[in-house]
Each structure stands twice: as C-alpha cells, then as structure tokens.
Design a protein around this motif. Sequence first.
Motif, PDB file in Angstrom:
ATOM      1  N   SER A 136       0.819  -1.211   0.000  1.00 38.12           N
ATOM      2  CA  SER A 136       0.000   0.000   0.000  1.00 38.12           C
ATOM      3  C   SER A 136       0.852   1.259   0.000  1.00 38.12           C
ATOM      4  N   GLU A 137       2.061   1.200   0.560  1.00 36.99           N
ATOM      5  CA  GLU A 137       2.942   2.369   0.529  1.00 36.99           C
ATOM      6  C   GLU A 137       3.410   2.654  -0.898  1.00 36.99           C
ATOM      7  N   PHE A 138       3.767   1.608  -1.622  1.00 35.97           N
ATOM      8  CA  PHE A 138       4.182   1.794  -3.016  1.00 35.97           C
ATOM      9  C   PHE A 138       3.010   2.250  -3.877  1.00 35.97           C
ATOM     10  N   ALA A 139       1.794   1.813  -3.526  1.00 34.43           N
ATOM     11  CA  ALA A 139       0.622   2.196  -4.315  1.00 34.43           C
ATOM     12  C   ALA A 139       0.351   3.690  -4.235  1.00 34.43           C
ATOM     13  N   LYS A 140       0.767   4.358  -3.152  1.00 37.85           N
ATOM     14  CA  LYS A 140       0.579   5.813  -3.057  1.00 37.85           C
ATOM     15  C   LYS A 140       1.297   6.525  -4.209  1.00 37.85           C
ATOM     16  N   LEU A 141       2.563   6.192  -4.404  1.00 36.46           N
ATOM     17  CA  LEU A 141       3.321   6.822  -5.479  1.00 36.46           C
ATOM     18  C   LEU A 141       2.809   6.402  -6.841  1.00 36.46           C
ATOM     19  N   ALA A 142       2.431   5.132  -6.992  1.00 34.61           N
ATOM     20  CA  ALA A 142       1.965   4.645  -8.290  1.00 34.61           C
ATOM     21  C   ALA A 142       0.697   5.353  -8.733  1.00 34.61           C
ATOM     22  N   ILE A 143      -0.261   5.500  -7.825  1.00 31.22           N
ATOM     23  CA  ILE A 143      -1.523   6.125  -8.234  1.00 31.22           C
ATOM     24  C   ILE A 143      -1.355   7.631  -8.390  1.00 31.22           C
ATOM     25  N   LEU A 144      -0.381   8.233  -7.699  1.00 30.92           N
ATOM     26  CA  LEU A 144      -0.083   9.652  -7.926  1.00 30.92           C
ATOM     27  C   LEU A 144       0.443   9.866  -9.336  1.00 30.92           C
ATOM     28  N   THR A 161     -12.695  20.584 -19.448  1.00 30.38           N
ATOM     29  CA  THR A 161     -13.645  21.690 -19.416  1.00 30.38           C
ATOM     30  C   THR A 161     -14.934  21.333 -18.701  1.00 30.38           C
ATOM     31  N   THR A 162     -15.167  20.064 -18.451  1.00 26.12           N
ATOM     32  CA  THR A 162     -16.357  19.615 -17.741  1.00 26.12           C
ATOM     33  C   THR A 162     -15.944  18.742 -16.572  1.00 26.12           C
ATOM     34  N   ALA A 163     -16.808  18.681 -15.568  1.00 28.65           N
ATOM     35  CA  ALA A 163     -16.505  17.881 -14.378  1.00 28.65           C
ATOM     36  C   ALA A 163     -16.431  16.395 -14.713  1.00 28.65           C
ATOM     37  N   ARG A 164     -17.175  15.962 -15.736  1.00 28.92           N
ATOM     38  CA  ARG A 164     -17.153  14.544 -16.082  1.00 28.92           C
ATOM     39  C   ARG A 164     -15.777  14.110 -16.544  1.00 28.92           C
ATOM     40  N   HIS A 165     -15.118  14.926 -17.343  1.00 28.34           N
ATOM     41  CA  HIS A 165     -13.779  14.573 -17.824  1.00 28.34           C
ATOM     42  C   HIS A 165     -12.752  14.655 -16.701  1.00 28.34           C
ATOM     43  N   VAL A 166     -12.989  15.500 -15.713  1.00 32.08           N
ATOM     44  CA  VAL A 166     -12.053  15.604 -14.601  1.00 32.08           C
ATOM     45  C   VAL A 166     -12.183  14.411 -13.658  1.00 32.08           C
ATOM     46  N   LEU A 167     -13.404  14.001 -13.380  1.00 34.49           N
ATOM     47  CA  LEU A 167     -13.646  12.982 -12.359  1.00 34.49           C
ATOM     48  C   LEU A 167     -13.539  11.555 -12.893  1.00 34.49           C
ATOM     49  N   ILE A 168     -13.747  11.352 -14.167  1.00 38.53           N
ATOM     50  CA  ILE A 168     -13.774   9.996 -14.738  1.00 38.53           C
ATOM     51  C   ILE A 168     -12.632   9.875 -15.741  1.00 38.53           C
ATOM     52  N   LEU A 170     -10.667   9.116 -13.100  1.00 36.77           N
ATOM     53  CA  LEU A 170      -9.762   9.346 -11.970  1.00 36.77           C
ATOM     54  C   LEU A 170     -10.368   8.850 -10.665  1.00 36.77           C
ATOM     55  N   VAL A 171     -11.576   9.287 -10.360  1.00 36.16           N
ATOM     56  CA  VAL A 171     -12.199   8.914  -9.086  1.00 36.16           C
ATOM     57  C   VAL A 171     -12.490   7.411  -9.018  1.00 36.16           C
ATOM     58  N   PRO A 172     -13.037   6.765 -10.053  1.00 27.92           N
ATOM     59  CA  PRO A 172     -13.202   5.307  -9.978  1.00 27.92           C
ATOM     60  C   PRO A 172     -11.892   4.556  -9.778  1.00 27.92           C
ATOM     61  N   GLY A 173     -10.804   5.014 -10.406  1.00 29.97           N
ATOM     62  CA  GLY A 173      -9.516   4.354 -10.191  1.00 29.97           C
ATOM     63  C   GLY A 173      -9.057   4.448  -8.749  1.00 29.97           C
ATOM     64  N   PHE A 174      -9.191   5.629  -8.146  1.00 31.73           N
ATOM     65  CA  PHE A 174      -8.850   5.772  -6.727  1.00 31.73           C
ATOM     66  C   PHE A 174      -9.776   4.931  -5.860  1.00 31.73           C
ATOM     67  N   ALA A 175     -11.057   4.832  -6.236  1.00 24.76           N
ATOM     68  CA  ALA A 175     -11.995   4.044  -5.445  1.00 24.76           C
ATOM     69  C   ALA A 175     -11.607   2.568  -5.427  1.00 24.76           C
ATOM     70  N   LEU A 197      -5.896  12.216  -3.917  1.00 27.25           N
ATOM     71  CA  LEU A 197      -6.985  12.502  -4.844  1.00 27.25           C
ATOM     72  C   LEU A 197      -7.444  13.953  -4.722  1.00 27.25           C
ATOM     73  N   LEU A 198      -7.670  14.411  -3.499  1.00 25.31           N
ATOM     74  CA  LEU A 198      -8.122  15.786  -3.305  1.00 25.31           C
ATOM     75  C   LEU A 198      -7.057  16.781  -3.758  1.00 25.31           C
ATOM     76  N   GLY A 199      -5.780  16.447  -3.547  1.00 25.00           N
ATOM     77  CA  GLY A 199      -4.714  17.331  -4.002  1.00 25.00           C
ATOM     78  C   GLY A 199      -4.684  17.464  -5.511  1.00 25.00           C
ATOM     79  N   LEU A 200      -4.843  16.370  -6.239  1.00 24.35           N
ATOM     80  CA  LEU A 200      -4.858  16.434  -7.700  1.00 24.35           C
ATOM     81  C   LEU A 200      -6.054  17.236  -8.205  1.00 24.35           C
ATOM     82  N   LEU A 201      -7.226  16.992  -7.618  1.00 22.71           N
ATOM     83  CA  LEU A 201      -8.416  17.717  -8.066  1.00 22.71           C
ATOM     84  C   LEU A 201      -8.315  19.206  -7.749  1.00 22.71           C
ATOM     85  N   TRP A 202      -7.698  19.525  -6.636  1.00 21.40           N
ATOM     86  CA  TRP A 202      -7.533  20.937  -6.290  1.00 21.40           C
ATOM     87  C   TRP A 202      -6.580  21.633  -7.260  1.00 21.40           C
TER      88      TRP A 202
END
Length: 557
Positions: A136-144, A161-168, A170-175, A197-202
């Motif tokens: 799980s520690e290595f997965a942090k860097l991999a998913i980043l 330009t739309t929230a759909r392209h930003v969230l998908i 990305l969010v299902p992969g993190f989930a 995840l929140l850092g990337l979206l921000w």
Amino acid sequence: MINRLRDRVSDIRVVRAFGRYLEGPYASVQLMLAAGGGLLFFGLLMSASTTLSASVHTTGDAPWAQLIREVQFIALSVPVFWLAVRMSPATYRRLAYPALGIALCALVGVLIPSIGVTVNGAHRWIQLGPLTVQPSEFAKLAILLWGADLLARKESLRTLTTARHVLIPLVPGFAVVIGLVMLEPDLGTSLCFMLVLLGLLWMVGLPYRYFAGLLVVVTGVVTALAVTEAYRLERLTTFLHPNLDPGGAGYHTIQGLYALSSGGVFGVGLGQGTSKYGWVPNANTDYVFAVVGEELGLLGCTVVLGLFALFTYAAMRIAHRSQDPFVRLVGSGAAIWIAGQALINVGYVTALLPVTGIPLPFISNGGTSLVLTCGVLGMLVSFARHEPSAARAAQQAAADGSTARWIRTLRLGAPRQVSTGRQVSTGRQSSTARQSSTARQGGSTSVGDPGTSAAAPAKSAGTSAAAPAKSAATQAKPGATQAKAAATQAKSAAPAAGGSAQRGAAAGMPAGRQSDRTPYQPAGARAAAPKRTAPAGRRQPGTQRPAGQSASRRKGA
C-alpha cells in the motif's frame, strides 16, 4: 497598510539576501535536499533512540534486531534515491501505468493467505526473502503518477472543461485502490490516498461546488468506515475526552500527551526518555513524535515541523516553476500527500485528531515507508534539476567543463529542458510568421510576389522620412481645422459602432462581449462603414503614423 508593511519587510537585509538566493538556478534543489536531509537525520536519531526499546518491549526480539532491520532498509534507500534523481520526468511518466499495474497486483496478493503476511488480523505485508514490504505504501506513489499522467493528457487535449472529464476515470480508479486497501484493513493509509486525490483535483482546478460535494462524500465515507469497526468508533468518540477511558481507547492519547509535556522546552536529552519503554505504544512508529517532544522538547518539535514546512514549500515551488503539467501535478500532489500525512500524525499525537495509525514520514520506523519517501525525495530533486533555469545552468556548466565533481562522481549528467508538449510545429510556426508579416504590411503585399515584397521596404523608408515633416505641418494648422476633423471622426464612428452592435446581437454574442469584437470586424464589414473624410492633403489629428510603418496603411489610418 499591507503594501507599506510589505515594503518594510522587503527592505530588510536578510529578506533581500534570501530573495537573491531564491533567484539562483539551483535554489529548489538545495531547499529540497536541506528539508529531506534534515528529516532523514531526525529519523536516524529517533531510530537509534527507539529501536532498542521496541525490540525488547514490542516484538520481544533481540535488543539489536530492530536497529539491524532499520539499517538494512536505509542501505536500500540510498540506491533508490540515486536512481530517482537520475530519472527524468519523461521516464516517470512512462512508468505511471506499469507502476499502477504492479501496485494493483501486489494489493490483491496481500489478501491471498499463501502470499500475504498477517499480523494482528491485518493483511498488509508481503515477505520478499529477508525483507517484509507493504504494497500500500508503493501504491501511493503509483496512483499519484497515474493520476497526474491522466490529467496531464486531458489537459493537453483541452478536455478538462467539464466535471465529467475531470472525475472519470480518476475517481473510480482511486476508489478501486482504496477498496483494496480497506480489505486489509487499513483506514489510515486510505486517508492518504484520499489526500492524493483531493490534491490532484484541487491543483487541476475542479470547480468549488464539485470539490465541496466530493469533500462531503469523502467525509461521509470515512465516517462510515470508522463506524463499521468497534475499535474505530471507540477512538472516534473518546479522542476529545480520553480521560473517560484512560486504560482503553484513551490510553494512546493520554500517554502521548504525558510524553510531550515531560520534555519541556529543551527535552530530557536524546536517548534519556522513559516513555518509550512500554508506556507510549508504538513509540518507534506511530507515536515517534511524542518521543521527539520528550527527548528534544519543544525546540525539537519546532525544528521537525519547520522542516516539513520547508519540504512543502520546496515541493510547491518546484511544481510552480515547472513548464510540464505532469511535473506540476506530481510535485503538488506529493507535497499535499507528505504534508497531510505529517499533519494527521502530529494531530492525533497531540489529541487534536482521532488515532488513525499513520506513520510520520521520514522519521517513523518502517522499511517500505522509508524507501518510498526516499524515492519521492529523489523524484522531487530530479524535477528541481529539470527546471528551465537549472537545466540551462547545468548544460552551460557541462559545455564549459565546470561541472561539479560530485555530480560527475554520481554520474547524474546534465538534465534536459522539459517540453510541455504544446509547442507549435515547424510548419505552423512558419505559416504563423508569414501571416503576421502579411498583417504588418496591411494586406497590400503578397507573400508570393517577390517584386512587391522588395519594393515595400523602400516605399516604407521613404514614407518614414516624410512622416516627421508632415506631422509638424499638421500640428501647425489652426484649431478650427482640428475641431472639424474631430467632429467628422465622431460622426463616422457612430454608424460603425451601431453596425458592430447589430452584428453581435444577430450572432447571439453576449452584450458584454460585443465591444470585444469591434476591433476584429471582417474586411467586408469594415468596407460597409462610412469612410472618414479629411481635408485634402492633410492627416487627421491623432493619426500620426509611427516611423517605420508601411505606406500602404496610409489609406486606412
């Protein structure tokens, strides 16, 4: 008032010297090495101070067992850091998808009884020979890396330009990754993934309404996960009042506060603390900050927090100064991840947050965590070396033969400047240049007519020579002529403005932007507008042609 205060601060000699230092090409590299090196130094001190007691009171091993294991992982971290510094940002980007695939396979492998190692009912480790690693520690860097590459590709394609392209997706992969980590179970590490995840979206600029909604969802999920387990719910309900259960759920919090308070300002001395001998639980991992407060006091805690602040500033500075969107996202995501993890650890040690069991980066004992943080440190140093100013300075030093000896010894080489992937192709650049040249000549010169192109400079030179004399003559005319010309210009501008507004309304353009289109009317629309009149042989006031302007613009001036 704020501006005056800022001016006063900027006039301080130390502030001016620090500002000049930050303008240097290698300032980001030096700041990152100073922050990471200081944190690793504190980690070595605390490792030597706590591993002896941890071996006797926690694991029951030989007194030097934990220290020997820590030295092994430190020896493994050195080549990892060296390789991370040598790798370029393009290499990290190519490794994003393979790293995520390996991380997913490892997260699934820990759940298999014949592969994973179970400790206290948790399936979080895999035994690789003499070493025990935590996927799980290595997965942090991999998913980043994966999330940054995904968003950088979408940014280059102009699809963010739309929230759909930003969230998908990305969010299902993190989930998916968070779900696998929760099966171990490990709520603390899941919080780290949510921070990434929140850092990337921000940083990618998700609108506030979507970001707030996602934050509410994450808070609800964390609360639901905490309520599903009895021990998590107990920690959540007793961290504000740990004295209600001093021997149970509040034991960790109370002992951590006792250790911090017994250190005072300067501490009892390195290695002289007593709370690590069975009083503070997990003194070498989760509660190492309490041992820092006891042995090094408030001064030591302040230095540690200052080094984390410096690390965060250096990482955000690297992300801000880079021209590559992938580097910007990875650098800022790593800063938010490391800083957030440190704040959560310090928060529950000081009884400000519920106990989650997240280790303190760089300082807590833990083989996989130490190797990973050294890799992240090397990656950020590599990004700093590839800043435009640092890359130019390194290439110039390599050309002059003045490269530092330690750089040649480590075989780091001169970094190349990072390409943003948005540069215009050569054909487009030449086409754009030709169009700009044609526009400057007022449209009267053809690109394919060499005779006209050759005559244009001479004609322009002659007109430029006559321009000052004509301008002086115009300025000497009576005031009545100037007033008449101004009235004529205002009368001709009114129909043109009305036509422009009608064209904007017909095209469905918002009213607030119709004025923006007025200077860029098509040639036919400009021809339809009434022409301005001027006395014969005279130029209107305010229309003096600058020196060097083509004579072909005289008619439309």
